[in-house]
Design an enzyme around this catalytic site. Structure first.
Site, PDB file in Angstrom:
ATOM      1  N   GLU A 257       1.073  -9.337  -9.619  1.00  0.00           N
ATOM      2  CA  GLU A 257       1.255  -9.993  -8.324  1.00  0.00           C
ATOM      3  C   GLU A 257       2.651 -10.603  -8.222  1.00  0.00           C
ATOM      4  O   GLU A 257       3.269 -10.956  -9.232  1.00  0.00           O
ATOM      5  CB  GLU A 257       0.182 -11.074  -8.137  1.00  0.00           C
ATOM      6  CG  GLU A 257      -1.222 -10.487  -7.996  1.00  0.00           C
ATOM      7  CD  GLU A 257      -2.288 -11.544  -7.800  1.00  0.00           C
ATOM      8  OE1 GLU A 257      -1.938 -12.752  -7.803  1.00  0.00           O
ATOM      9  OE2 GLU A 257      -3.459 -11.179  -7.653  1.00  0.00           O
TER      10      GLU A 257
ATOM     11  N   SER B 232       0.830  -1.205   0.000  1.00  0.00           N
ATOM     12  CA  SER B 232       0.000   0.000   0.000  1.00  0.00           C
ATOM     13  C   SER B 232       0.862   1.251   0.000  1.00  0.00           C
ATOM     14  O   SER B 232       0.465   2.284   0.508  1.00  0.00           O
ATOM     15  CB  SER B 232      -0.922   0.019   1.232  1.00  0.00           C
ATOM     16  OG  SER B 232      -1.796  -1.064   1.207  1.00  0.00           O
TER      17      SER B 232
ATOM     18  N   HIS C  54      -2.087  -5.892  -8.618  1.00  0.00           N
ATOM     19  CA  HIS C  54      -2.734  -7.085  -9.177  1.00  0.00           C
ATOM     20  C   HIS C  54      -3.023  -6.834 -10.662  1.00  0.00           C
ATOM     21  O   HIS C  54      -4.085  -7.177 -11.179  1.00  0.00           O
ATOM     22  CB  HIS C  54      -4.055  -7.384  -8.443  1.00  0.00           C
ATOM     23  CG  HIS C  54      -3.916  -7.500  -6.966  1.00  0.00           C
ATOM     24  ND1 HIS C  54      -3.485  -8.645  -6.322  1.00  0.00           N
ATOM     25  CD2 HIS C  54      -4.142  -6.595  -5.978  1.00  0.00           C
ATOM     26  CE1 HIS C  54      -3.472  -8.447  -5.020  1.00  0.00           C
ATOM     27  NE2 HIS C  54      -3.854  -7.213  -4.782  1.00  0.00           N
TER      28      HIS C  54
END
Length: 259
Positions: free
Chosen positions: A184, A135, A157
């Site tokens: 990912e 994040s 992703h």
């Protein structure tokens, strides 16, 4: 806004990860995070605030210790008042690496955004401290983020969830930025020289809108397709690089020597 880098110093690494990084076998991403945070002297603060799972913080604490970090502290934040506590700020001041776990980024920015903790993290990164995680730095949702940089927009992703369209839409609104799509188990290690290096098993998609000659974003209605002409797109894997300052991509270590 990002903190100003002191004269004679270099900004620390910024390490956004595309999610689902390998934590058990080929832990190249986390291993490198420890290396750029000081290696055997690394002092890492793990912030699991985005996650609602109680085991997330302790799990990363164990992983970083197994990878050779000298010290690891888990520091969660439940309220914005927590972000003003002197003891927490002092601990972050001591860290050589700060790692945000995955989860709901809006929870992270809602609790930390605009607080003394967020400001201190920006300052420490400007003084050479590594900041990373799933994040880190912002996302395509265009939430306020932590303000580590205003040079790029990140989506995660990326290939797994077919997110090229929404990253391009975000760039249509913010053509000054560079779009970075992270697959990912893939990370963009953004060095002090503004060069992106790829780590992990997937790819990093870089979308540069600086030479766009036409965009219909101002004329289309809700749900209608957007026309954009002049986008530049690069797909990087481990070994390739992209410089955020010059906006030039290079094959780097992927080019085979003729010797």
């Amino acid at each position: 806004m990002p903190s100003k880098i002191p004269e004679g110093e270099a900004r620390g690494w910024i390490v956004p990860i595309g999610g689902a990084e390998n934590k058990e076998h080929d832990r190249h991403i986390l291993e490198r995070f420890v290396r750029v945070s000081g290696g055997s002297s690394a002092d890492i603060v793990v912030i699991p605030t985005a996650s609602r799972m109680h085991e997330t913080g302790p799990h990363y604490e164990r992983l970083f210790k197994e990878l050779g970090a000298a010290q690891v502290t888990v520091m969660d934040f439940d309220t914005r008042r927590d972000c003003q506590e002197a003891g927490r700020l002092q601990r972050i001041e001591q860290a050589s690496g700060i790692f945000f776990t995955g989860g709901n980024q809006l929870r992270l920015t809602t609790l930390l955004g605009g607080t003394p903790v967020a400001k201190l993290i920006r300052v420490r990164n400007a003084h050479g401290v590594t900041v990373g995680g799933t994040s880190a730095g912002g996302s395509v949702r265009l939430a306020p983020g932590l303000g580590l940089t205003n040079r790029f927009i990140i989506d995660q992703h990326f290939r797994q969830r077919d997110r090229l369209g929404r990253l391009i839409t975000a760039l249509a609104y913010n053509p000054f930025a560079i779009g970075i799509g992270l697959d990912e188990d893939t990370a963009a290690f953004i060095g002090p020289d503004e060069t992106i290096e790829v780590e992990g098993s997937g790819g990093v998609t870089v979308v540069d809108a600086s030479d766009v000659s036409y965009s219909s974003i101002g004329e289309v209605g809700e749900g209608q397709p957007v026309c954009m002409l002049g986008l530049r797109l690069h797909i990087l894997v481990a070994g390739a690089t992209f410089n955020l300052h010059t906006r030039l991509a290079a094959a780097g270590g992927l080019v085979q020597s003729k010797e």
